[in-house]
Design an enzyme around this catalytic site. Structure first.
Site, PDB file in Angstrom:
ATOM      1  N   GLU A 112       0.815  -1.203   0.000  1.00  0.00           N
ATOM      2  CA  GLU A 112       0.000   0.000   0.000  1.00  0.00           C
ATOM      3  C   GLU A 112       0.854   1.261   0.000  1.00  0.00           C
ATOM      4  OE1 GLU A 112      -2.917  -0.015   3.046  1.00  0.00           O
ATOM      5  OE2 GLU A 112      -3.643  -2.013   2.507  1.00  0.00           O
ATOM      6  N   CYS A 125       3.438   8.429   1.454  1.00  0.00           N
ATOM      7  CA  CYS A 125       3.957   7.445   2.407  1.00  0.00           C
ATOM      8  C   CYS A 125       4.197   6.148   1.636  1.00  0.00           C
ATOM      9  CB  CYS A 125       2.894   7.265   3.500  1.00  0.00           C
ATOM     10  SG  CYS A 125       3.332   6.084   4.751  1.00  0.00           S
ATOM     11  N   CYS A 132       6.881  -7.165   7.175  1.00  0.00           N
ATOM     12  CA  CYS A 132       8.055  -6.723   7.932  1.00  0.00           C
ATOM     13  C   CYS A 132       8.514  -7.863   8.820  1.00  0.00           C
ATOM     14  CB  CYS A 132       7.711  -5.496   8.782  1.00  0.00           C
ATOM     15  SG  CYS A 132       9.150  -4.814   9.649  1.00  0.00           S
ATOM     16  N   CYS A 136       6.948  -5.628  15.837  1.00  0.00           N
ATOM     17  CA  CYS A 136       6.514  -4.633  16.832  1.00  0.00           C
ATOM     18  C   CYS A 136       5.076  -4.946  17.250  1.00  0.00           C
ATOM     19  CB  CYS A 136       6.630  -3.220  16.276  1.00  0.00           C
ATOM     20  SG  CYS A 136       8.318  -2.797  15.806  1.00  0.00           S
ATOM     21  N   CYS A 139       1.875  -3.077  15.617  1.00  0.00           N
ATOM     22  CA  CYS A 139       1.912  -2.755  14.186  1.00  0.00           C
ATOM     23  C   CYS A 139       1.262  -3.853  13.346  1.00  0.00           C
ATOM     24  CB  CYS A 139       3.359  -2.547  13.759  1.00  0.00           C
ATOM     25  SG  CYS A 139       3.527  -2.304  11.985  1.00  0.00           S
ATOM     26  N   CYS A 361      -2.154   5.914   9.249  1.00  0.00           N
ATOM     27  CA  CYS A 361      -0.859   5.335   9.565  1.00  0.00           C
ATOM     28  C   CYS A 361      -1.020   4.068  10.420  1.00  0.00           C
ATOM     29  CB  CYS A 361      -0.079   6.364  10.353  1.00  0.00           C
ATOM     30  SG  CYS A 361       1.625   6.003  10.414  1.00  0.00           S
TER      31      CYS A 361
END
Ligand code: SAH
Ligand code: SF4
Length: 392
Positions: A112, A125, A132, A136, A139, A361
């Site tokens: 995205e 962004c 990933c 975390c 997230c 975000c």
């Protein structure tokens, strides 16, 4: 659907990734890399700048349209190279001006990209990885596991596509994207070799001409890679801190166990010292109710950051399925901000934009064909993926 999108879908010259083809994709090559490429063909270096203008400023992906190159050279380029942009599978425009694209990458996963207008600024962004590998706890990207690094073409392709969706798509005339942040999916410093050339193209005058002060790489804090970044570029740096002490950061950002806060702050200091101009680090701090949002945390943060020139960006936590963290109340966020402001810090609150299109975000989820099996521990991928809608 925008006019540009119609144009792009009707333009047979726009080609999409095909892993079976072995031609060099020139989309992701920096000027220096293109100069080497052209010199190897017995051509002059200035061809690199010419080609970049065609690709990045004018959006041309068909060598035949590059009329300032000889027919012989164009035929040669066609035989060994190509210009392949990511495939858009979903595009949405929010009422507040935010735009979001979901792009399919070779291998089937999707990523995205979000555009957020704000006064005279337009921030894109971008994603650097599919998923990933750093887990975390707050997230949604991290919870989807990891598939692979994006190529430099796939990274710059996000800006290429965003730039085409404004005006007539001529970047030298229409500068709608003024800022780029690597705050989409992925940890950019774990994809160093592709992120650095992509940054070079973003800053290149013959391409997008984004100022180094307006190009920000955001990292969870990989200390040796911060030093390495400082050796090759001078983009701006954002650190995802999220906690004022190691025990708490160990839980939120597990890579902290390897690179604790003290080492991280020292690396930031070194990075700033190496820059040719005076700049500040952006400290990102996602506020999570009852976890890191208390006045004591704010005071601890003030003391911790005292030696570092920085500004602080507070991000109220964006909830996602199968995660128990909560967004703090507006009062709690303001209370936290007040402590920082009173201590002399510029501390902004990132207003949630594009909520109506899931573009806020930390809500960038794409669709990750997870290779780590991490996603199985949490939630089936399908449950967090926005309905994929082909808009053309
Ligand atoms: N891997 C890099 C860049 C991508 S994350 C990094 O961690 O810095 C971009 C920003 O979004 C980071 O500051 C991250 O901590 C934040 N973020 C991630 N999930 C979030 C969520 N659910 N709510 C609010 N912010 C989040
Ligand atoms: Fe990865 Fe950044 Fe998400 Fe952490 S916050 S899991 S480093 S994308």
């Amino acid at each position: 659907m925008t006019d540009n999108q119609v144009n792009q879908s009707q333009d047979s010259s726009v080609r999409h990734s095909d892993p079976a083809e072995a031609k060099t994709n020139l989309l992701g090559m920096s000027r220096v890399q293109l100069e080497v490429f052209f010199e190897a063909l017995g051509e002059k270096k200035f061809r690199a700048a010419q080609l970049m203008k065609w690709i990045h400023q004018l959006g041309v992906t068909d060598f035949d349209q590059m009329t300032n190159m000889s027919k012989v050279l164009r035929e040669m380029l066609k035989s060994i190279a190509e210009i392949v942009v990511p495939e858009i599978i979903y595009e949405d425009h929010s009422a507040d001006g935010t735009r979001k694209w979901v792009m399919r990458m070779s291998g089937g996963s999707s990523i995205e990209t979000v555009y957020i207008p704000d006064g005279g600024r337009g921030t894109l962004c971008v994603s650097s990885q599919i998923g990933c590998s750093l887990d975390c706890s707050f997230c949604s990207t991290g919870k989807q596991g990891f598939n692979r690094n994006l190529t430099s073409a796939e990274i710059i392709g996000q800006l290429w596509i965003a730039a085409r969706s404004f005006g007539n798509g001529d970047v030298s005339k229409e500068r709608s994207v003024t800022n780029v942040v690597f705050m989409g999916m992925g940890e950019p410093l774990l994809n160093f070799d592709n992120v650095v050339p992509a940054c070079d193209i973003m800053m290149e005058d013959f391409a997008y001409g984004i100022s180094k002060r307006r190009l920000t790489v955001s990292t969870s804090g990989l200390v040796p890679m911060i030093d390495k970044l400082g050796e090759v570029t001078d983009v701006s740096l954002a650190i995802s801190l999220h906690a004022p002490n190691d025990p708490l950061r160990d839980v939120l950002v597990p890579v902290n166990k390897k690179y604790p806060i003290k080492d991280l702050i020292a690396a930031c200091q070194r990075y700033l010292n190496n820059l040719p101009d005076k700049r500040r680090i952006t400290i990102e701090y996602t506020l999570i109710e009852g976890v890191n949002d208390q006045v004591e945390h704010a005071k601890e943060l003030v003391a911790l950051l005292r030696p570092l020139p920085c500004k602080i960006n507070l991000i109220p936590f964006n909830p996602f399925p199968n995660n128990d963290y909560k967004r703090p109340s507006r009062n709690a966020v303001m209370r936290f901000q007040k402590v920082l402001n009173e201590a002399g810090y510029v501390a902004t609150i990132r207003t949630t934009r594009g909520d109506d299109i899931d573009a806020a975000c930390g809500q960038l989820v794409g669709r990750v064909e997870d290779r780590t099996r991490r996603s199985q521990k949490y939630i089936p991928v399908a449950d967090v993926t926005p309905a994929v809608q082909v808009t053309r």
